[in-house]
Design an enzyme around this catalytic site. Structure first.
Site, PDB file in Angstrom:
ATOM      1  N   ARG A  82       9.116   3.638  77.625  1.00 45.09           N
ATOM      2  CA  ARG A  82       8.158   2.971  78.498  1.00 45.09           C
ATOM      3  C   ARG A  82       6.978   2.505  77.650  1.00 45.09           C
ATOM      4  NH1 ARG A  82       7.010   7.401  82.899  1.00 45.09           N
ATOM      5  NH2 ARG A  82       5.581   5.855  83.744  1.00 45.09           N
ATOM      6  N   HIS A  83       6.141   1.681  78.268  1.00 42.06           N
ATOM      7  CA  HIS A  83       4.865   1.306  77.657  1.00 42.06           C
ATOM      8  C   HIS A  83       4.075   2.602  77.405  1.00 42.06           C
ATOM      9  CE1 HIS A  83       3.261   2.437  81.550  1.00 42.06           C
ATOM     10  NE2 HIS A  83       4.306   1.797  82.045  1.00 42.06           N
ATOM     11  N   ASN A  88      -1.866   4.583  85.197  1.00 45.93           N
ATOM     12  CA  ASN A  88      -1.115   5.842  85.120  1.00 45.93           C
ATOM     13  C   ASN A  88      -2.099   7.010  85.218  1.00 45.93           C
ATOM     14  OD1 ASN A  88       1.157   4.694  82.526  1.00 45.93           O
ATOM     15  ND2 ASN A  88       1.548   4.870  84.718  1.00 45.93           N
ATOM     16  N   ARG A 138       0.855  -3.886  79.755  1.00 40.78           N
ATOM     17  CA  ARG A 138       1.016  -2.598  79.103  1.00 40.78           C
ATOM     18  C   ARG A 138       2.201  -2.528  78.137  1.00 40.78           C
ATOM     19  NH1 ARG A 138       1.855  -2.574  84.599  1.00 40.78           N
ATOM     20  NH2 ARG A 138       3.477  -1.295  85.578  1.00 40.78           N
ATOM     21  N   GLU A 186       8.080  -4.157  85.970  1.00 43.25           N
ATOM     22  CA  GLU A 186       8.267  -2.964  86.808  1.00 43.25           C
ATOM     23  C   GLU A 186       8.616  -3.374  88.240  1.00 43.25           C
ATOM     24  OE1 GLU A 186       9.361  -0.350  86.984  1.00 43.25           O
ATOM     25  OE2 GLU A 186       8.012   1.357  87.098  1.00 43.25           O
ATOM     26  N   HIS A 238       9.408  -0.025  81.758  1.00 44.90           N
ATOM     27  CA  HIS A 238       8.655   0.722  82.767  1.00 44.90           C
ATOM     28  C   HIS A 238       9.541   1.805  83.378  1.00 44.90           C
ATOM     29  CE1 HIS A 238       5.599  -2.553  82.805  1.00 44.90           C
ATOM     30  NE2 HIS A 238       6.647  -3.304  82.548  1.00 44.90           N
TER      31      HIS A 238
END
Lengths: 435, 459
Positions: free
Chosen positions: B246-247, B253, B296, B316, B381
């Protein structure tokens, strides 16, 4: 997509569908965003030898003829080089018979020298019915035969094919095993695919394996007028207005009258297309991919409100309507990508009615009518109008059928002033009337 | 994904009953029939194709006749079992094929199967006739996949990867096993009749030569066969590695908000730096790097200092009206939606948003291109990574939305034998946990605390 440009080279006797394939493939590649151009050597020959006399021009022992034909091929290759090297082209389709190994070697060497990948598309067909239909559809109307009657033209063309037959060297499993190619046999009953090198060749193969030439019609229309349409609002997921429901009924009657065998009906997953299809009383298939363009933060707004709240965005959109993406939304360019599987399945199918939305319909129409990215977002797709598309010769015949139920106009032309600094009135000048 | 028969009730809205870019099956199921000598990759193709079809939503199952044989003849002695003049064995083998065919019928008629891959050598015209007859009697379509290969290196590698460890050779040493297997192949060669382009011209099939350098495709009948052909023409067996991550941790987050398009938090930037170091240390030849169009992932890739390609398809999952909300806010504002999602997380579509099911459809071209490529790092994502991982690890629709894909962890996938080896590499940079397990109570009537029980901590 890829780094090296690609040279697609057709191979085959006359009347095997090479030009049909060249044009269709070129149209598809351009639509999905790969700059492509076809180079028809026959065209170069017609420009060089102003008047076509007879098949004798193509006789293998006509030295003068051979010289001219060779020059034309070279001229075309030169233009290919310019297109791929200097004009930003990604793919060039070299449309000619290319029936001898010698000619193909020349092309391969040319490609190597210039850093182009080569992919051959050979069409092999011995079915006389198919060849005859081909001649009727595209040869009789050719500039070569404008002054001949049908029988003379057919007879001459048959002799022309004969001229090529003796020297025809089909792509060979062994001798040509290092080449990248697809051999299409009997209009798609069978395919031989050799050494696909990269993504674009893989897509080309997939496309060629999904198209067919069985006569059929594609009907495109939008949902009936919706409540949002009436209020001048874009996007959303509203139901049909009274007039929209009326359209759905008329559409049902129209479809019945057309008496179409085995018609498939497709809708999006939005209420307004589903409600329209419900009125037809036939089974239909819902595609999320057919949903209207997502206007992101502008969903459900009127143009006046967009100008009010997002004047900058509004202007940017007018500057490049094809590539502009609504914040948290989509662009027409995104739409095309999402519609590609729909187009692929439309190619596989026969008679289909697609009930969709304004932006979606513009994208589909642009594919069938070979419209550019500049024209696409401004194609006129009014409510309550069915477009009947029938493939004919190298293109598509379009019939526009208005089903006689009034509806608002939802088409906003590009205004004159697209500068960010423009006044609100200038931006709203071309907004169609609404409640 | 193979769908379990008793899915929880999901309130009907105007939603898709069918994902129409997946073939509509008002008509016949399809039997995919493998053809080829041993060690030509039939089982490899069978399993991979089945995994792909299930992932895109076509319930598919493999029927490996060798498995039936192993169940019937408990102990494998040697290649003599496969001799064409071994009448006793022939009887058993024929019975196994019939038993497998019968199970295909059960799968179609009673278990809602759409495609069945009949994995056996099927090298004689007689055997193929039996299958065609069976299919005809039951109204199934048939599509043959023949794998032809005479490259001794490929065959030797094949034997090494999957035959030596087969139950048949558990008690043999390597040389014995190889020698026996080669004799086994010889047994089949005697009676092998490949699909004939003239005599079998009415059948639908694809012939794959030398692991894909050439293909012959005959009479593709419908959409699913067209998709199968396209898939088969894009896969390869060149060793390579796929990295999924993922980023880096994002600002949203940190505060427990879903979706949005925020940038990296300081720890997220640290991760990006660490990722760059990790990638360099792996010394991967010709690595492609892919990101989504969201800040991101792009910011994460930027730190790698290499060229990367942006895919909108890797964005995402769109949470629609719930974009940028915390789970607490979703519970407060959309308690019913929140419960419905917990009831069927795979198929649930956020209002004005997407479902995992939609995501899979949108990711299919990414998977296709991943199959074509070699070494790739995909920076994406949580929901997207779950979908991709489910494809590689053959996870069901039920498991997919709950696969653990923590931040700051790279999954290294290496194809091996019939599957995928996974190494999980944590880059040792702290990050919030974004994984919300399915709570015990998924009823619409539940209390907020019950809904929020499994929400991970955040600021």
């Amino acid at each position: 997509m890829t780094n090296c440009p690609t040279l697609i080279v057709t191979v085959g006797l006359p009347a095997r569908g090479k030009t049909y394939i060249s044009k269709k493939l070129t149209r598809y590649l351009n639509w999905i965003g790969v700059p492509t151009k076809e180079f028809n050597v026959g065209q170069y020959r017609r420009e060089c030898v102003k008047i076509y006399k007879s098949f004798e021009f193509f006789s293998p022992d006509n030295e003068e003829g051979l010289k001219i034909r060779k020059q034309c091929a070279s001229a075309a290759l030169n233009d290919v080089r310019q297109y791929l090297t200097d004009e930003g082209g990604q793919v060039a389709v070299f449309d000619a018979t290319n029936t001898t190994r010698e000619r193909r070697d020349t092309i391969t060497r040319f490609a190597e020298q210039n850093g182009f990948k080569v992919f051959f598309v050979e069409s092999v067909c011995e079915d006389p019915a198919v060849i005859n239909e081909n001649i009727v559809q595209v040869k009789l109307g050719s500039p070569d035969y404008t002054h001949c009657n049908t029988d003379e033209a057919v007879e001459d063309f048959m002799k022309r094919i004969k001229c090529y037959e003796n020297s025809y060297q089909t792509l060979d499993e062994v001798l040509d095993r290092d080449l990248s190619y697809i051999k299409i046999i009997d209009v798609g009953r069978r395919y031989l695919v050799n050494r696909v090198q990269d993504h674009i060749q893989s897509r080309i193969v997939y496309y060629l394996m999904n198209i067919h030439i069985t006569p059929r019609s594609i009907y495109l229309c939008r949902h009936g007028e919706s409540d949002m349409n009436v209020k001048g609002r874009i996007g959303g997921d509203s139901g049909l207005s009274l007039r929209g429901k009326d359209f759905a009924r008329r559409l049902g009657q129209f479809i019945q009258k057309q008496d179409i065998s085995d018609l498939k009906v497709w809708t999006s997953q939005m209420k307004r297309t589903i409600q329209t299809a419900e009125g037809l009383n036939v089974p239909y298939e819902q595609w999320k991919a057919l949903n209207e363009i997502d206007a992101g933060v502008c969903e459900e707004m009127m143009y006046e409100e967009i100008q009010d709240h997002h004047p900058l965005e509004f202007a940017l959109r007018d500057q490049d309507k094809y590539r502009y993406r609504y914040p948290k939304g989509e662009s027409y360019e995104d739409l095309v990508q999402r519609l590609e599987p729909v187009i692929m399945e439309l190619e596989r199918q026969e008679n289909v009615l697609v009930i969709c939305h304004q932006a979606v319909m513009r994208c589909l129409l642009a594919y069938f009518l070979d419209k550019s990215a500049e024209e696409l977002p401004y194609l006129k797709c009014p409510l309550h109008t069915v477009l009947k598309l029938t493939p004919v010769a190298y293109g598509c015949k379009v019939e526009s059928i208005f089903l006689n139920v009034d509806a608002v106009n939802t088409h906003r032309d590009r205004p004159e002033n697209v500068e960010v600094s423009r006044m609100a009135e200038e931006a709203l000048y071309t907004v169609p009337a609404h409640q | 994904m193979a769908q379990t028969p008793n899915k929880p009730q999901v309130r009907k809205r105007f939603r898709c009953d069918s994902i129409a870019s997946v073939p509509q099956f008002t008509n016949s199921p399809t039997m995919i029939v493998m053809v080829g000598l041993p060690a030509r990759g039939k089982t490899y193709i069978s399993k991979k194709l089945t995994r792909y079809l299930n992932w895109i939503g076509v319930p598919t199952k493999v029927f490996n006749v060798g498995q039936y044989r192993r169940d019937a003849v408990r102990t494998y002695k040697n290649f003599e079992f496969f001799r064409p003049d071994n009448e006793e064995a022939m009887k058993i083998r024929k019975a196994c094929a019939r038993s497998a065919l019968s199970d295909v019928g059960t799968y179609f008629m009673l278990e809602h199967g759409q495609a069945a891959v009949f994995d056996a050598t099927n090298t004689t015209r007689e055997r193929r006739e039996i299958i065609l007859s069976y299919a005809k009697d039951n109204g199934y379509k048939v599509f043959f996949i023949e794998s032809i290969c005479d490259d001794p290196e490929i065959i030797a590698e094949n034997i090494k990867q999957v035959k030596l460890s087969s139950p048949d050779y558990i008690d043999c040493d390597k040389e014995e096993a190889v020698a026996d297997f080669l004799k086994r192949i010889e047994c089949y060669k005697v009676t092998y009749v490949p699909l004939d382009d003239d005599k079998d011209s009415h059948l639908s099939y694809i012939k794959i030569f030398n692991v894909g350098s050439r293909y012959l495709v005959n009479r593709v009948q419908d959409h699913i066969q067209s998709r199968i052909v396209y898939y088969l023409m894009n896969i390869h067996v060149t060793p390579r590695t796929i990295y999924l991550c993922r980023h880096g941790e994002s600002e949203l987050n940190l505060v427990g908000r879903i979706g949005g398009d925020s940038g990296l938090s300081p720890r997220g930037s640290q991760f990006a730096g660490a990722l760059g170091k990790y990638i360099k240390s792996q010394s991967i030849p010709d690595l492609k790097v892919w990101t989504s169009h969201m800040k991101r992932t792009i910011q994460t890739a930027e730190a790698l200092g290499v060229a990367y390609e942006q895919w909108k398809a890797l964005n995402e999952i769109d949470a629609g009206v719930c974009e940028d909300l915390t789970y607490e806010e979703i519970q407060a504002n959309y308690p019913e939606e929140f419960a419905l999602r917990d009831q069927d997380k795979y198929r649930y579509r956020y209002p004005k948003g997407e479902s995992y099911e939609d995501l899979v459809q949108r990711l299919e071209p990414v998977i296709m291109e991943l199959e074509r490529q070699e070494n790739v790092l995909v920076v994406c994502h949580q929901a997207v990574m779950r979908c991709l991982l489910a494809y590689f690890l053959d996870k069901s629709a039920e498991e997919l939305p709950y696969l653990k894909c923590p931040l700051h962890t790279v999954l290294k996938l290496t194809p091996v034998a019939y599957g995928c080896k996974v190494e999980s590499v944590s880059l040792n940079i702290e990050a919030v946990n974004t994984h919300r397990d399915r709570p015990a109570n998924v009823e619409v009537s539940r209390e907020p605390e019950e809904a929020l029980l499994t929400v991970p901590d955040h600021i």
